[in-house]
Design an enzyme around this catalytic site. Sequence first.
Site, mmCIF file in Angstrom:
data_model
loop_
_atom_site.group_PDB
_atom_site.id
_atom_site.type_symbol
_atom_site.label_atom_id
_atom_site.label_comp_id
_atom_site.label_asym_id
_atom_site.label_seq_id
_atom_site.Cartn_x
_atom_site.Cartn_y
_atom_site.Cartn_z
ATOM 1 N N SER A 42 0.838 -1.197 0.000
ATOM 2 C CA SER A 42 0.000 0.000 0.000
ATOM 3 C C SER A 42 0.877 1.253 0.000
ATOM 4 O O SER A 42 1.755 1.390 -0.841
ATOM 5 C CB SER A 42 -0.966 -0.025 1.188
ATOM 6 O OG SER A 42 -1.895 1.018 1.096
ATOM 7 N N ASP A 199 -0.777 7.013 -4.304
ATOM 8 C CA ASP A 199 0.110 6.087 -3.606
ATOM 9 C C ASP A 199 0.328 4.839 -4.467
ATOM 10 O O ASP A 199 -0.310 4.665 -5.506
ATOM 11 C CB ASP A 199 -0.449 5.755 -2.218
ATOM 12 C CG ASP A 199 -1.622 4.791 -2.245
ATOM 13 O OD1 ASP A 199 -2.336 4.756 -3.264
ATOM 14 O OD2 ASP A 199 -1.849 4.082 -1.245
ATOM 15 N N ASP A 201 -0.454 1.632 -4.606
ATOM 16 C CA ASP A 201 -1.546 0.785 -5.110
ATOM 17 C C ASP A 201 -2.740 1.625 -5.571
ATOM 18 O O ASP A 201 -3.817 1.088 -5.853
ATOM 19 C CB ASP A 201 -1.958 -0.278 -4.093
ATOM 20 C CG ASP A 201 -2.628 0.269 -2.853
ATOM 21 O OD1 ASP A 201 -2.299 1.400 -2.445
ATOM 22 O OD2 ASP A 201 -3.477 -0.435 -2.278
#
Length: 469
Positions: A42, A199, A201
């Site tokens: 993530s 970001d 993902d």
Amino acid sequence: AAEVLAANGIKVYIYKELMPTPMLSFAVRNLGCQAGIMVTASHNPAKYNGYKAYGHDGCQITLKGAEIILSEINSLDMFKDIKTSDFNTELEKGNIEYISQEVIDAYYNCVLAEGINTDLCASSGLKVVYTPLNGTGNKPVRTILKKIGITDVSIVEEQENPDGNFPTCPYPNPEIREALELGLKKCEEVKPDLLLATDPDCDRVGIAVPDGDNYVLFSGNEVGALLFEYICKQRIAKGTMPENPIVVKTIVTTNIINAIAKDYGVEVIDVLTGFKFIGEQIGFLEEKGEEKRYIFGFEESYGYLSGGYVRDKDAVNASMLICEMAAYYRTQGISLIQARENLYNKYGVYYHTLHSFTFEGESGMIKMNDIMSQLRNNHPKEIAGYKVISCSDYKLSITKDIATGSETEIKLPKSNVLAFELEDNLKVVVRPSGTEPKIKTYYTAKAPTFDDAKKIELKLAEDFGKFFE
């Protein structure tokens, strides 16, 4: 993961290249799958790499589902009970299948359907700098922006291509200024109307906007509030606002949403921290045939979603809406800085900060538990001189009125969260992180001006921070 699943008799659909988390959620729903897996760290450093698990509805599994899955995992011997196979062999057998372009195009069409004034974008002259922070957003975000007519897009070259080592910043999190430093340098060169950063993902997005000769980062709360007010105002103007509309936010997200919602006749639903609980609410509405009532959902940590086509935050959708909103205001001669000022002039200045305290190792975990127990059993009567009006304990599912001692049931899943409502519309929320060895504290200060609100926040943070020393 695909090899293990296929070897154990589970049909696997997989993208041919890296794709954002929301496109996983979409594919689960579109292909009628029972579950989905996203392998990602993530917005965290590479060492936190893991996977996100999704149910048949395309929503991250909630607490009950997680318990069932963990029980099944614990019942298996990882060496004896788990089979594996060769990827290409399973691909030839049809047990693994690549997700088609038709599914990808269907996703793009669903994102585009959430636009309100996208017809204005091409002629708006909006200029954008974009960084995917070495993640998955590069192609999808640029594709969507091109489709709505935003073509003057400069890319931060060092962060353009996927690289799981994240060489340009240790924390590829658009909430952190350090992650945006290269983007801000690009802004000095290009002078755009907007810096956009997703970001790795691509389920979170942060922005920076020009303010004189400098670029100012907007918080997740500020972007969410601006988007929500924009969606309400424009959908009413276009005649597309549904009857009894709903906005869903987390308990640590700004209360300015309540003021905006009251102004536009929108019902507010508060949920626990985590976008899976927002996705869950969309599912509840869908079960009643009322999913169209959902117009927006967001959390302060830069996650937004304006439609029910996926059940997780979607930075492709949010990037489109942010650019559309900026383009619309640009055609009105209004900058995003001015739009934010107008919002706060109307509803008051809500200033929010997040402070994290790290506790590494086993001893750190013990200390975190001790701190939460202390705050739960002997909660403060005042913070920085401001009286505590109520304390909400989401683990015990009780809100206690400090003056009367009366208690009200909290009808949400139990969670290790404490929220203190203070006089003068101030608020402090504290919870352990679900993914990192940290305790997070959220401060809300409301005042007529930014300076006044910041001064109040500093007092709150300094006083309450003593619990973590």
